[in-house]
Design an enzyme around this catalytic site. Structure first.
Site, short mmCIF file in Angstrom:
data_model
loop_
_atom_site.label_atom_id
_atom_site.label_comp_id
_atom_site.label_asym_id
_atom_site.label_seq_id
_atom_site.Cartn_x
_atom_site.Cartn_y
_atom_site.Cartn_z
N LYS A 187 0.86 -1.18 0.00
CA LYS A 187 0.00 0.00 0.00
C LYS A 187 0.89 1.23 0.00
O LYS A 187 1.43 1.65 1.02
CB LYS A 187 -0.91 0.05 1.23
CG LYS A 187 -1.96 1.18 1.14
CD LYS A 187 -2.49 1.59 2.49
CE LYS A 187 -1.67 2.67 3.15
NZ LYS A 187 -1.71 3.99 2.43
N GLY A 240 7.40 5.23 7.96
CA GLY A 240 6.60 6.42 8.20
C GLY A 240 6.95 7.03 9.54
O GLY A 240 8.03 6.80 10.09
N SER A 241 6.02 7.77 10.09
CA SER A 241 6.28 8.47 11.35
C SER A 241 6.28 7.49 12.53
O SER A 241 5.68 6.42 12.47
CB SER A 241 5.21 9.54 11.58
OG SER A 241 3.97 8.95 11.90
N ALA A 243 4.79 7.96 15.36
CA ALA A 243 3.43 7.87 15.92
C ALA A 243 2.61 6.83 15.19
O ALA A 243 1.93 6.00 15.82
CB ALA A 243 2.76 9.24 15.85
N GLU A 262 10.56 1.34 9.94
CA GLU A 262 11.57 2.37 9.68
C GLU A 262 10.88 3.70 9.91
O GLU A 262 10.02 4.10 9.14
CB GLU A 262 12.11 2.24 8.25
CG GLU A 262 13.44 2.95 8.04
CD GLU A 262 13.27 4.43 7.74
OE1 GLU A 262 13.47 5.24 8.68
OE2 GLU A 262 12.96 4.78 6.60
N CYS A 296 13.59 11.31 6.57
CA CYS A 296 13.85 10.79 7.91
C CYS A 296 15.33 10.90 8.27
O CYS A 296 15.69 10.95 9.44
CB CYS A 296 13.38 9.34 8.03
SG CYS A 296 14.16 8.22 6.85
N GLU A 394 10.85 16.14 15.20
CA GLU A 394 11.07 15.99 13.76
C GLU A 394 10.14 16.96 13.01
O GLU A 394 8.93 16.77 12.98
CB GLU A 394 10.81 14.56 13.32
CG GLU A 394 11.19 14.29 11.88
CD GLU A 394 10.99 12.84 11.49
OE1 GLU A 394 11.82 12.31 10.73
OE2 GLU A 394 10.00 12.23 11.94
#
Length: 504
Positions: A187, A240-241, A243, A262, A296, A394
Site C-alpha cells: 500500500k 513512516g512516522s 506515531a 523504519e 527521515c 522531527e
C-alpha cells in the site's frame, strides 16, 4: 508573487490501475482518487481507491500465491533472473517513474532521476542475494545426529510505504522480500502512489506469477489498518512516522505477526573545529535541505564547535543563498515543494515559535509567496538550546537548528539526548575523535566526513524510536525469513519407555 512553478501548463494527468491477483483493474467499489501536484496545483494522477474489501482480496491473492503458487518453490537462481528482468524494466521506464514522483511529491527531477538509478541498483543487488541466502550445519551434535538450520520465507508480507521517497523506499523492501520467496501486498501512500502502481504494470510485463505482488491504494485508517491486523499476513513492513508506527505495531499484535518499522529521526551532525569546513558546510546544507527536509535522514540538528561556529554559520548562509528553490521539473532546482497543506502548516507552526524562543533566524523562516504551490524558504536557526522543540522534534521541513558545543563529549551527549536513533555524523580530521563518535553515537548509521551516502550492501535502520529491523544489505533478505531447525537421527534410538526405572 513569484511564478516559481512555470511548467503547470504542460502537465497531463495519468490514469492508473491497481494490481491484484495478477490483474490490473479497478477497486471493488469503483471509487477513484485524484492527486494535485503540490508544486503546480494541477491534477497529475487518477487512481483506484481501495478499501478493506480490496485489502482482503489482495491478501487472499498473496496467500494463495504463497501457499500454492510457484514463487516460494523456485530456486534462488530462478527468482534472481526474474528480479533482474524487473530491474531492466525499471531502468527502461526510469524517466516516467521519476516524473510521477516529481509531480506527486514536489521533489526536484534531478533528485528523482538519481533515486531511480538507486532503485535499479537495489533490485539488482537483491537479485544476487536471492542466490546467496543460506543456512548452516552444526558439526558437533554427535555421530548419530545431523542438524540443518535453514531459512524459509516468512510468508505473506504487507508493506506500507511513505510519500517522501515513494519508489526508492518500495525498492528497499520489495525485491528483498521477493528474493526470500515471500509474496507481498503493497500500500503506497495515497499522496504519491503513481510510480508504485506503474511498477505493477512492469511486474505483469516481466511475467511475475499472479498474486506474488499486489498493489492497492487506500487510506491508512482503512487499508493500512486492515493489512496491519490481518490474520493471513505473516509480517508487516512499515516506513513512516513514529506515531503511526506505534499504531501499526499495536494492530499487528493480533496474530503476533513480525513487524519491521523504519520511522522518524532527529539526526545530529557534529562539526569539529579541525574539520574541512567547506566540505562540511556543503554536507550540512545538503543533509537538511535535500527533499526540502522531508526526509527521515535529514541532518536537522547541527552541533558545531563553538571555536568555529560563527565562521561555519557564515559558510552555511552563503551556500543557502545560492540554493535554487522552485519548479521541481526544472533540472536546476535543488529544493522543491512541500507535499501538502497539512505538512506546510506543521512546518509553519515550528517557524512561528522561533521569534519568542530566544533563537535567531539567520536565513529563511517563511513560506515563499508564489502564485502556485507550497514552498518554504531554506531556514537556518542559531541560538538554539537542546531543550527547544525545534531541537528535539522531527519538523520534516527545510529547517536547520544550530547548537554550539565546547568539547566532543558534550556534543555526543547532546546528540544522544533524543528518543530517536536513526542516523548521525561527524566531520573531523582526528581519527581518534571519529572512532569515538562512531562508537558512542546511538544511531543505526554513523557517517564520518560525509552525509547520506548509501549503498545496497549497507544495512539501514534505526535504534530507539526510529524503528525495528534493517533494510538493505544481506541482512535485508534475512528479515523476510524464519529460521527452521531440522534434525536427522541415524542408528538405533534409545527407547524412553523401555528404560529400567531408577529403583530397579
Amino acid at each position: 508573487m513569484n511564478e516559481i512553478p512555470r511548467t503547470a501548463s504542460v502537465i497531463e494527468a495519468r490514469t492508473y490501475r491497481q494490481l491484484v491477483g495478477g490483474e490490473l483493474g479497478e477497486a471493488l467499489s469503483g471509487a477513484r482518487l485524484e492527486r494535485l501536484s503540490p508544486a503546480h496545483d494541477v491534477k497529475v494522477g487518477d487512481y483506484p481507491l481501495a478499501d478493506a474489501a480490496d485489502a482482503d482480496r489482495a491478501v487472499a491473492a498473496a496467500r494463495a500465491a504463497f501457499d500454492r503458487g510457484p514463487w516460494p518453490r523456485m530456486s534462488g537462481a530462478e527468482r534472481s533472473r526474474m528480479l533482474l528482468r524487473i530491474a531492466d524494466l525499471i531502468e527502461a521506464h526510469g524517466e516516467a517513474l521519476a516524473r510521477a514522483d516529481v509531480l506527486e511529491s514536489g521533489k526536484p527531477i534531478s533528485q528523482a532521476r538519481g533515486e531511480m538509478a538507486g532503485a535499479v541498483d537495489l533490485w539488482r543487488y537483491a537479485a544476487g542475494q536471492a542466490r546467496a541466502l543460506h543456512g548452516s550445519v552444526p558439526s558437533a551434535l554427535g555421530a548419530d545426529m545431523l542438524g540443518l538450520i535453514k531459512r524459509d520465507p516468512i510468508g505473506v508480507v504487507a508493506m506500507i510505504t511513505p510519500w517522501n521517497f515513494p519508489f526508492v523506499i518500495a525498492s528497499q523492501k520489495l525485491p528483498f522480500a521477493l528474493a526470500a520467496g515471500c509474496t507481498v501486498v503493497i500500500k503506497p501512500s495515497e499522496l504519491t502512489p503513481g510510480s508504485t502502481l506503474h511498477l505493477g504494470e512492469l511486474l505483469v510485463e516481466a511475467g511475475l506469477p499472479a498474486g506474488v505482488v499486489n498493489i492497492i491504494v487506500g487510506y491508512g485508517n482503512t487499508v493500512g489498518q486492515r493489512l496491519a491486523e490481518h490474520e493471513a499476513v505473516d509480517m508487516i513492513s512499515f516506513t513512516g512516522s513514529t506515531a503511526v508506527g506505534r499504531t501499526v505495531a499495536r494492530a499487528a499484535a493480533g496474530n503476533l505477526k513480525k513487524v519491521a518499522l523504519e520511522l522518524g529521526g532527529k539526526n545530529p551532525l557534529i562539526v569539529c573545529a579541525d574539520a574541512d569546513l567547506e566540505a562540511a558546510a556543503d554536507a550540512a546544507v545538503f543533509g537538511v535541505f535535500f527533499n526540502a527536509g522531508q526526509c527521515c535522514n535529514s541532518s536537522s540538528r547541527l552541533l558545531v564547535d563553538a571555536a568555529v561556529a560563527e565562521d561555519f554559520v557564515g559558510r552555511l548562509e552563503a551556500l543557502t543563498r545560492t540554493l535554487a528553490v522552485g519548479d521541481p521539473l526544472d533540472p536546476a532546482t535543488k529544493v522543491g515543494a512541500i507535499v501538502n497543506d497539512a505538512q506546510l502548516a506543521k512546518i509553519e507552526g515550528y517557524l512561528g515559535e522561533i521569534a519568542g524562543s530566544g533563537a535567531v533566524l539567520r536565513a529563511g523562516g517563511r513560506r515563499m509567496a508564489t502564485a502556485r504551490g507550497r514552498f518554504v524558504e531554506p531556514t537556518l536557526v542559531t541560538g538554539v538550546r537542546p531543550d527547544m522543540r525545534i531541537a528535539r522534534e522531527e519538523i520534516f521541513g527545510p529547517v536547520l537548528s544550530i547548537l554550539p558545543f565546547d568539547d566532543l563529549g558534550e556534543a555526543i551527549a547532546v546528540a544522544n539526548d533524543t528518543h530517536y536513533g536513526l542516523s548521525a555524523g561527524i566531520w573531523t580530521r582526528d581519527h581518534e575523535a571519529a572512532l569515538r563518535a562512531a562508537e558512542e553515537l546511538r544511531a543505526g548509521t554513523v557517517w564520518v566526513n560525509g552525509w547520506m551516502e548509501g549503498y545496497p550492501e549497507m544495512p539501514f535502520g534505526g535504534m530507539g524510536q526510529s524503528g525495528l529491523g534493517r533494510e538493505q544489505g544481506a541482512q535485508a533478505v534475512e528479515e523476510f525469513t524464519e529460521l527452521k531447525s531440522v534434525l536427522f537421527h541415524r542408528g538405533p534410538r534409545t527407547r524412553w519407555w523401555a528404560r529400567p526405572s531408577p529403583s530397579a
